[in-house]
Design a protein around this motif. Structure first.
Motif, mmCIF file in Angstrom:
data_model
loop_
_atom_site.group_PDB
_atom_site.id
_atom_site.type_symbol
_atom_site.label_atom_id
_atom_site.label_comp_id
_atom_site.label_asym_id
_atom_site.label_seq_id
_atom_site.Cartn_x
_atom_site.Cartn_y
_atom_site.Cartn_z
ATOM 1 N N UNK A 503 0.817 -1.219 0.000
ATOM 2 C CA UNK A 503 0.000 0.000 0.000
ATOM 3 C C UNK A 503 0.844 1.260 0.000
ATOM 4 N N UNK A 504 1.906 1.268 0.799
ATOM 5 C CA UNK A 504 2.642 2.518 1.011
ATOM 6 C C UNK A 504 3.863 2.670 0.123
ATOM 7 N N UNK A 505 4.416 1.558 -0.309
ATOM 8 C CA UNK A 505 5.699 1.643 -0.997
ATOM 9 C C UNK A 505 5.612 1.430 -2.507
ATOM 10 N N UNK A 506 4.445 1.043 -3.016
ATOM 11 C CA UNK A 506 4.357 0.820 -4.467
ATOM 12 C C UNK A 506 3.199 1.622 -5.054
ATOM 13 N N UNK A 507 3.333 1.945 -6.324
ATOM 14 C CA UNK A 507 2.237 2.639 -7.017
ATOM 15 C C UNK A 507 1.359 1.643 -7.753
ATOM 16 N N UNK A 508 1.951 0.501 -8.151
ATOM 17 C CA UNK A 508 1.273 -0.391 -9.085
ATOM 18 C C UNK A 508 0.306 -1.374 -8.393
ATOM 19 N N UNK A 509 0.537 -1.639 -7.081
ATOM 20 C CA UNK A 509 -0.262 -2.677 -6.408
ATOM 21 C C UNK A 509 -1.750 -2.333 -6.432
ATOM 22 N N UNK A 510 -2.594 -3.370 -6.678
ATOM 23 C CA UNK A 510 -4.042 -3.147 -6.723
ATOM 24 C C UNK A 510 -4.716 -3.863 -5.561
ATOM 25 N N UNK A 511 -5.987 -3.572 -5.364
ATOM 26 C CA UNK A 511 -6.752 -4.188 -4.288
ATOM 27 C C UNK A 511 -6.779 -5.701 -4.419
ATOM 28 N N UNK A 512 -7.021 -6.188 -5.645
ATOM 29 C CA UNK A 512 -7.082 -7.633 -5.848
ATOM 30 C C UNK A 512 -5.720 -8.254 -5.565
ATOM 31 N N UNK A 513 -4.649 -7.593 -6.013
ATOM 32 C CA UNK A 513 -3.297 -8.095 -5.752
ATOM 33 C C UNK A 513 -3.045 -8.202 -4.256
ATOM 34 N N UNK A 514 -3.400 -7.141 -3.504
ATOM 35 C CA UNK A 514 -3.170 -7.137 -2.061
ATOM 36 C C UNK A 514 -4.011 -8.217 -1.374
ATOM 37 N N UNK A 515 -5.271 -8.358 -1.815
ATOM 38 C CA UNK A 515 -6.194 -9.318 -1.193
ATOM 39 C C UNK A 515 -5.688 -10.751 -1.393
ATOM 40 N N UNK A 516 -5.351 -11.089 -2.656
ATOM 41 C CA UNK A 516 -4.861 -12.445 -2.949
ATOM 42 C C UNK A 516 -3.493 -12.649 -2.291
ATOM 43 N N UNK A 517 -2.646 -11.601 -2.312
ATOM 44 C CA UNK A 517 -1.329 -11.683 -1.680
ATOM 45 C C UNK A 517 -1.451 -11.995 -0.195
ATOM 46 N N UNK A 518 -2.421 -11.356 0.478
ATOM 47 C CA UNK A 518 -2.614 -11.578 1.917
ATOM 48 C C UNK A 518 -2.967 -13.037 2.195
ATOM 49 N N UNK A 519 -3.869 -13.576 1.398
ATOM 50 C CA UNK A 519 -4.260 -14.979 1.585
ATOM 51 C C UNK A 519 -3.067 -15.900 1.276
ATOM 52 N N UNK A 520 -2.321 -15.579 0.189
ATOM 53 C CA UNK A 520 -1.159 -16.402 -0.177
ATOM 54 C C UNK A 520 -0.096 -16.351 0.926
ATOM 55 N N UNK A 521 0.128 -15.168 1.487
ATOM 56 C CA UNK A 521 1.140 -15.016 2.540
ATOM 57 C C UNK A 521 0.792 -15.848 3.760
ATOM 58 N N UNK A 522 -0.482 -15.781 4.163
ATOM 59 C CA UNK A 522 -0.902 -16.552 5.337
ATOM 60 C C UNK A 522 -0.791 -18.050 5.060
ATOM 61 N N UNK A 523 -1.156 -18.475 3.846
ATOM 62 C CA UNK A 523 -1.069 -19.896 3.502
ATOM 63 C C UNK A 523 0.389 -20.344 3.509
ATOM 64 N N UNK A 524 1.289 -19.488 2.984
ATOM 65 C CA UNK A 524 2.718 -19.850 2.940
ATOM 66 C C UNK A 524 3.265 -20.013 4.356
#
Lengths: 569, 39
Positions: A503-524
């Motif tokens: 959210x704070x360090x990139x311009x390109x990240x989108x809501x869907x990217x962050x949402x899926x990334x959060x789930x992927x991070x927790x699963x990892x």
């Protein structure tokens, strides 16, 4: 304990509730109730930040750790000062300018409603349960040491805290935190003074510390780089840095502290206070535990510090085995005392050969005592059906109630209450804020009046207080639940940090990217935690943040809804 | 990506340096303390 000690504890509890309720006047609007109208000075917020982090289990568990394992736990905090600098530069101005009540509200400004909702729900589940554990852990210990009923102890800790937090809001939390921090520090200095004065007349503090050092209790730094060891210089510096960034930057229970500061500069000052003070304070807590170890070198030490298990085993079917173990322990402890006295005597005479000889014998005697204690603890786990039993947590409370002078024992018990209540109050306050701002006002009843949300915030605080007490009573009977709660927290922390980095360090990240990334991070993190349980949990935060960032950015690159710039608060 | 400032804030560079130096000194102090009493 003496009636005077009970009076000290009662006066402390009354003082906290009275002081908290006094703050009701400044909390008649939602902004005052949740953010103190952003009016608080840096030093009060800074003390509140420290009091929130220092829970009772930190105070009691850390002194016990100093007693049993020495000072190396201090490395856990080595990442904190750098984390505070990074947060001062990044999240403090971001959150402050975004005029948000919760950290997750910012995620909707930057991404979308679903990312905010997921982050807030994860916080509510994880913090709601962990708040119960924060009540349960000291309640179990105090109920055993003080001989109270467990439910009464849970209520004695949880209810006064819920009452003043419910009526006084964040102002009550902050100003009681300031006093609670003073009680904790005063109690610690009193304990250190008692421990120093209790040394035998012929043994100096330096000689006592030499004994602790030769028994490995003052070993502070471990520069080995291994992922399986929790407390090393590198796990503290790198894993600890990520943990502290997550805790202070993404956890509403801390974010809400510095959102109450008068300005961005005051918010920064509050975090930097911890950066300066936290490591020395934690070293002091551990040193208190080390001094308890030195104290019991010269005073009769119990084999087990949990009186209830001790009594159970003494009268139960395993009585004969337990008594044999105890006799072995008494002989080993007497031998250790003898060599401790000789080693201290050799130091007085400055005879280098005698110092080396006596120190070696003392070290061997201490290892023998430690080995018997380890067998005794394994025996307790096996015979009482409590596989999570940790004797370390009972060392300091037992010392307080049996060895501290009248009055000071009460002060120290009040300090344990203070440590518990300061953390619980901040958590109840933040849970209520996330419930009302992220769920109720956003999804259930938008468009209500300020007064309405204020009433709902008070009810939510009360609800979470009751919930925490119920979880505490239930959790204390289920050791494994505590572990589940702690593990869940570690799955979520690093991943949430990853979302805030996107959210704070990139311009390109989108809501869907962050949402899926959060789930992927927790699963990892879950996959690593279950497939490689030997990897220290401190590294889970690094893994979580990294996976969220990589997955989030990859998805965002292919997401047609990609935004070109982050929201500018 | 830090955005432009809407509220003037003071320069914190020296304080940040002081935090790092203090941490280094505290860690050095802990190491010396541990070394002195462990032998």
């Amino acid at each position: 304990m003496h009636w005077l000690d009970w009076t000290v504890v009662a006066v402390y509890l009354f003082w906290m509730v009275y002081d908290g309720l006094k703050r009701t006047k400044g909390s008649e609007q939602l902004d005052g109730y949740l953010l103190a109208n952003r009016s608080l000075p840096w030093w009060a917020v800074g003390l509140s930040v420290m009091a929130t982090q220092l829970s009772a289990i930190t105070l009691v568990g850390t002194t016990g750790q100093g007693y049993a394992d020495g000072m190396r736990f201090v490395q856990f905090y080595f990442g904190l000062p750098v984390a505070m600098i990074i947060l001062s530069v990044t999240v403090v101005p971001f959150f402050y300018r975004a005029r948000v009540y919760t950290a997750y509200e910012y995620l909707e400004q930057r991404f979308d409603a679903k990312t905010r909702l997921l982050a807030s729900l994860l916080f509510l589940i994880s913090r709601g349960l962990s708040c119960g554990v924060i009540v349960a852990a000291p309640a179990v210990i105090l109920s055993i040491v003080l001989g109270w009923n467990l439910t009464v102890t849970v209520l004695a800790i949880g209810m006064p805290t819920a009452v003043y937090t419910m009526f006084g809001g964040v102002q009550a939390v902050t100003w009681t935190d300031v006093k609670q921090m003073a009680v904790i520090v005063l109690g610690l200095f009193a304990a250190i003074a008692v421990l120093v004065l209790a040394l035998p007349a012929e043994v100096s503090v330096a000689q006592g510390l030499h004994l602790a050092g030769s028994a490995g209790r003052l070993r502070t730094l471990d520069f080995s780089f291994t992922l399986t060891e929790t407390y090393t210089f590198w796990s503290g510096m790198i894993g600890g840095l990520f943990l502290m960034l997550s805790y202070f930057g993404c956890d509403q229970s801390q974010v809400q502290r510095y959102l109450t500061a008068k300005s961005i500069d005051e918010g920064r000052g509050s975090l930097l206070m911890s950066a300066f003070v936290k490591i020395p304070l934690q070293a002091l807590v551990l040193l208190t535990g080390v001094l308890v170890f030195v104290f019991y070198l010269f005073a009769p030490a119990p084999m087990l510090f949990n009186g209830v298990h001790d009594a159970e085993l003494r009268t139960g079917p395993a009585m004969t085995q337990f008594e044999a173990l105890e006799q072995e322990f008494a002989a080993a402890a007497a031998d250790r005392r003898l060599w401790a006295e000789r080693a201290a005597g050799a130091r007085r005479s400055a005879d280098v050969v005698a110092i080396a000889g006596a120190t070696d014998r003392f070290r061997a005697a201490d290892q023998a005592v430690t080995a018997i204690r380890r067998r005794a603890i394994a025996f307790v786990r096996q015979t009482t059906g409590d596989p999570q039993y940790n004797d370390v947590n009972y060392v300091f409370p037992m010392f307080i109630t049996t060895r501290m002078p009248i009055g000071l024992a009460g002060l120290m018990i009040a300090a344990i209450f203070a440590a518990a209540m300061s953390s619980i109050a901040a958590e109840l306050n933040s849970l209520a804020t996330a419930t009302v701002i992220d769920l109720y006002r956003r999804h259930i009843a938008p468009g209500g009046s300020d007064r309405h949300y204020l009433q709902v915030s008070r009810l939510a605080t009360g609800f979470w207080g009751l919930f925490a007490c119920m979880v505490a009573v239930y959790a204390s009977t289920l050791g494994s639940l505590i572990e589940v709660v702690n593990r869940f927290g570690s799955f979520f922390y690093g991943s949430l940090l990853g979302v805030f980095i996107l959210a704070m360090m990139t311009r390109r990240a989108t809501g869907t990217g962050a949402f899926v990334g959060l789930i992927a991070g927790m699963s990892a993190v879950a996959a690593v935690a279950f497939s490689r349980p030997d990897i220290s949990f401190l590294w889970h935060n690094v893994i979580g943040a990294f996976v969220v960032f990589v997955v989030g950015m990859t998805i965002s690159l292919f997401d047609p809804s990609g935004r070109s710039a982050p929201a500018r608060p | 990506m830090i955005t432009e400032n809407s509220e003037p804030t003071r320069n914190w560079t020296l304080t940040f340096c002081a935090v790092i130096v203090t941490e280094a000194l505290v860690i050095l102090g802990l190491w010396l303390f541990s070394r002195h009493f462990s032998y």
